[in-house]
Design a protein around this motif. Structure first.
Motif, mmCIF file in Angstrom:
data_model
loop_
_atom_site.group_PDB
_atom_site.id
_atom_site.type_symbol
_atom_site.label_atom_id
_atom_site.label_comp_id
_atom_site.label_asym_id
_atom_site.label_seq_id
_atom_site.Cartn_x
_atom_site.Cartn_y
_atom_site.Cartn_z
ATOM 1 N N LEU A 159 6.351 77.239 62.779
ATOM 2 C CA LEU A 159 6.994 78.521 62.471
ATOM 3 C C LEU A 159 8.350 78.630 63.169
ATOM 4 N N ILE A 160 8.394 78.301 64.453
ATOM 5 C CA ILE A 160 9.645 78.384 65.209
ATOM 6 C C ILE A 160 10.700 77.463 64.608
ATOM 7 N N LYS A 161 10.294 76.248 64.259
ATOM 8 C CA LYS A 161 11.226 75.291 63.637
ATOM 9 C C LYS A 161 11.757 75.824 62.310
ATOM 10 N N GLN A 162 10.868 76.432 61.537
ATOM 11 C CA GLN A 162 11.265 76.976 60.237
ATOM 12 C C GLN A 162 12.300 78.098 60.411
ATOM 13 N N VAL A 163 12.053 78.999 61.363
ATOM 14 C CA VAL A 163 12.986 80.094 61.624
ATOM 15 C C VAL A 163 14.338 79.551 62.096
ATOM 16 N N ALA A 164 14.296 78.500 62.927
ATOM 17 C CA ALA A 164 15.517 77.899 63.470
ATOM 18 C C ALA A 164 16.383 77.261 62.386
ATOM 19 N N ASP A 165 15.804 76.984 61.226
ATOM 20 C CA ASP A 165 16.584 76.441 60.107
ATOM 21 C C ASP A 165 17.553 77.477 59.533
ATOM 22 N N TYR A 166 17.239 78.764 59.730
ATOM 23 C CA TYR A 166 18.027 79.829 59.115
ATOM 24 C C TYR A 166 18.762 80.718 60.126
ATOM 25 N N SER A 167 18.206 80.844 61.327
ATOM 26 C CA SER A 167 18.736 81.792 62.305
ATOM 27 C C SER A 167 18.872 81.146 63.675
ATOM 28 N N ILE A 168 19.411 81.903 64.605
ATOM 29 C CA ILE A 168 19.478 81.458 66.005
ATOM 30 C C ILE A 168 18.118 81.729 66.654
ATOM 31 N N VAL A 169 17.594 80.768 67.367
ATOM 32 C CA VAL A 169 16.325 80.957 68.081
ATOM 33 C C VAL A 169 16.581 80.886 69.579
ATOM 34 N N GLY A 170 16.149 81.928 70.283
ATOM 35 C CA GLY A 170 16.268 81.972 71.731
ATOM 36 C C GLY A 170 14.900 82.082 72.376
ATOM 37 N N GLN A 205 10.444 73.554 77.315
ATOM 38 C CA GLN A 205 9.456 73.591 76.226
ATOM 39 C C GLN A 205 10.094 74.076 74.917
ATOM 40 N N MET A 206 10.937 75.120 75.013
ATOM 41 C CA MET A 206 11.581 75.642 73.808
ATOM 42 C C MET A 206 12.589 74.637 73.256
ATOM 43 N N GLU A 207 13.314 73.960 74.123
ATOM 44 C CA GLU A 207 14.289 72.972 73.665
ATOM 45 C C GLU A 207 13.608 71.808 72.952
ATOM 46 N N ALA A 208 12.400 71.477 73.385
ATOM 47 C CA ALA A 208 11.643 70.409 72.720
ATOM 48 C C ALA A 208 11.223 70.844 71.314
ATOM 49 N N ILE A 209 10.979 72.132 71.155
ATOM 50 C CA ILE A 209 10.558 72.658 69.847
ATOM 51 C C ILE A 209 11.745 72.731 68.883
ATOM 52 N N ILE A 210 12.863 73.317 69.344
ATOM 53 C CA ILE A 210 14.008 73.521 68.441
ATOM 54 C C ILE A 210 14.926 72.300 68.376
ATOM 55 N N ASN A 211 14.639 71.321 69.256
ATOM 56 C CA ASN A 211 15.352 70.037 69.245
ATOM 57 C C ASN A 211 16.861 70.190 69.450
#
Length: 433
Positions: free
Chosen positions: A263-274, A294-300
């Motif tokens: 879900l987080i990866k999908q959202v990061a495709d369209y918006s800024i994720v913090g 941990q978050m940086e590993a998710i959003i790459n």
């Protein structure tokens, strides 16, 4: 370029002049203590000191910009047209208040360093602020003052063309828990079901198992709706996901769950994720660092933005921790239960560390409205009226309006009736004349 003559070039003076002149008015600024250099300058110029030199554009300076550390500053607020002002500076000054000293007081959050009553979470209260006590919390006074200063300068230098900025929005989506029932694990699901049963919340119990067995949509899972809204807007939303450990204060989803990560990866495709930091990360740089990694590993990619749980700030420690971990932006500065401008501005600003007397690289995006604050207004009509009032304040100075909505705000829960319409009003506000 605007040249400032002053008797002393201090870090505070450079900080606040660059914010007002460069970030708000988009005019470059430089400083001098040499009268000859000041006289020779043939464009915009002003003196900011104790005594006027001659008949130049002059603003009498308050001592706060030349001090170090904290002192017992007296604040006397007066009416100034449709707004308020403080640090009045006499008849000879081009404007009746030292807006630079007053703006520094508000942006540095000077008052939050002083002893005051805090709430049960240790948060600074809106009711303790000078803005609330003197009835200007609802206005971005720093920006209003900047434009009053611009008008006075324009009268003195009529041939100078000031750049114009445009109104914008930056919607924030706060996600303390991505799902209400899904991905909670056996123990939490069983515990929740027992609580529902003991409290006779039979509808919750029914909904819980319908969602778990895939027969009903999870009420907090509104991401498809929000992403569709993002696709229709030219302004990027900023999503803050909580991925910290389960605790008394934080009831999020385990960040090891594949569907949550997806879900987080999908959202990061369209918006800024913090990162929405956990409650215990506010005071622990070790916990904060773990969550950041941990978050940086998710959003790459590198994490650039954060928002603290419960909108809690311990100044300056909270911001120092973010700076040490090279987090560039924070969206915590605001009040949960009060609408308005905690730092007096609708322009992002750099955090000034009052203890070290330095401008830091951390950019603070102060939010102006959280969805909870609108619940005080019972009718949808009243909510719309209050929302339009705060947006109009930002529009008048062509600032950036930052509202905070939660993922569950867009659910079908009766409590949040009409909030989708309110969100649409915000998105459409950039298309109005």
């Amino acid at each position: 370029m605007l040249l400032i003559y002053t008797h002393k070039i201090s870090p505070r003076l450079k900080y606040i002049f660059k914010h007002i002149c460069t970030r708000i008015l988009d005019v470059n600024v430089s400083f001098t203590t040499k009268i000859e250099e000041f006289i020779a300058h043939d464009s915009l110029k002003m003196s900011y000191t104790r005594q006027q030199l001659g008949n130049e554009f002059f603003i009498k300076s308050h001592d706060i910009l030349f001090e170090q550390g904290l002192s017992d500053v007296e604040i006397h607020v007066h009416d100034w047209g449709d707004t308020k002002g403080f640090f009045s500076n006499g008849d000879k000054s081009a404007i009746p208040f030292d807006i630079f000293a007053a703006s520094f007081y508000l942006l540095s959050r000077y008052e939050e360093y002083l002893p005051q009553v805090r709430d049960e979470f240790g948060r600074f209260l809106a009711t303790e602020s000078v803005a609330f006590k003197h009835d200007f919390l609802h206005q971005p006074v720093v920006d209003i003052w900047a434009f009053k200063f611009k008008d006075a300068l324009q009268s003195h230098f009529p041939d100078f063309n000031f750049p114009k900025r445009t109104y914008s929005i930056k919607p924030v989506i706060d996600i303390p828990s991505a799902y209400n029932y899904k991905l909670k694990g056996i123990i939490r699901t069983f515990g929740g079901a027992i609580k529902d049963l003991l409290r006779l919340r039979l509808k919750n119990l029914y909904d819980r198992f319908m969602v778990i067995f895939g027969l009903k949509h999870d009420p907090f899972d509104t991401f498809k709706y929000i992403i569709n809204k993002q696709k229709q807007s030219r302004f990027k939303f900023v999503f803050f996901f909580l991925i910290g450990s389960y605790s008394t204060y934080d009831k999020g989803i385990n960040a090891n769950k594949k569907k949550f990560v997806s879900l987080i990866k999908q959202v990061a495709d369209y918006s800024i994720v913090g990162l929405k930091t956990s409650f215990f990360a506010i005071d622990s740089i070790a916990v904060l660092k773990k969550e950041k990694v941990q978050m940086e590993a998710i959003i790459n990619t590198s994490l650039t933005a954060s928002k603290q749980s419960y909108s809690k700030l311990n100044l300056p420690e909270t911001y120092r921790n973010l700076i040490e971990l090279e987090i560039e932006e924070d969206y915590t500065m605001g009040y949960v239960n009060h609408i308005g401008f905690r730092a007096g501005s609708c322009t992002p600003f750099l955090f000034y560390d009052l203890d070290y007397e330095i401008q830091t690289p951390l950019k603070v995006h102060s939010y102006h409205l959280m969805d909870f604050a609108l619940l005080k207004n019972h009718s949808l009509l009243d909510k719309k009226m209050v929302l339009n009032q705060i947006m109009n304040e930002v529009k008048q100075v062509n600032g950036t309006f930052i509202p905070v909505f939660h993922n569950y705000t867009f659910s079908n829960d009766q409590r949040w009736f009409g909030f989708k319409e309110l969100f649409n009003i915000i998105l459409e506000s950039v298309n109005e004349d």
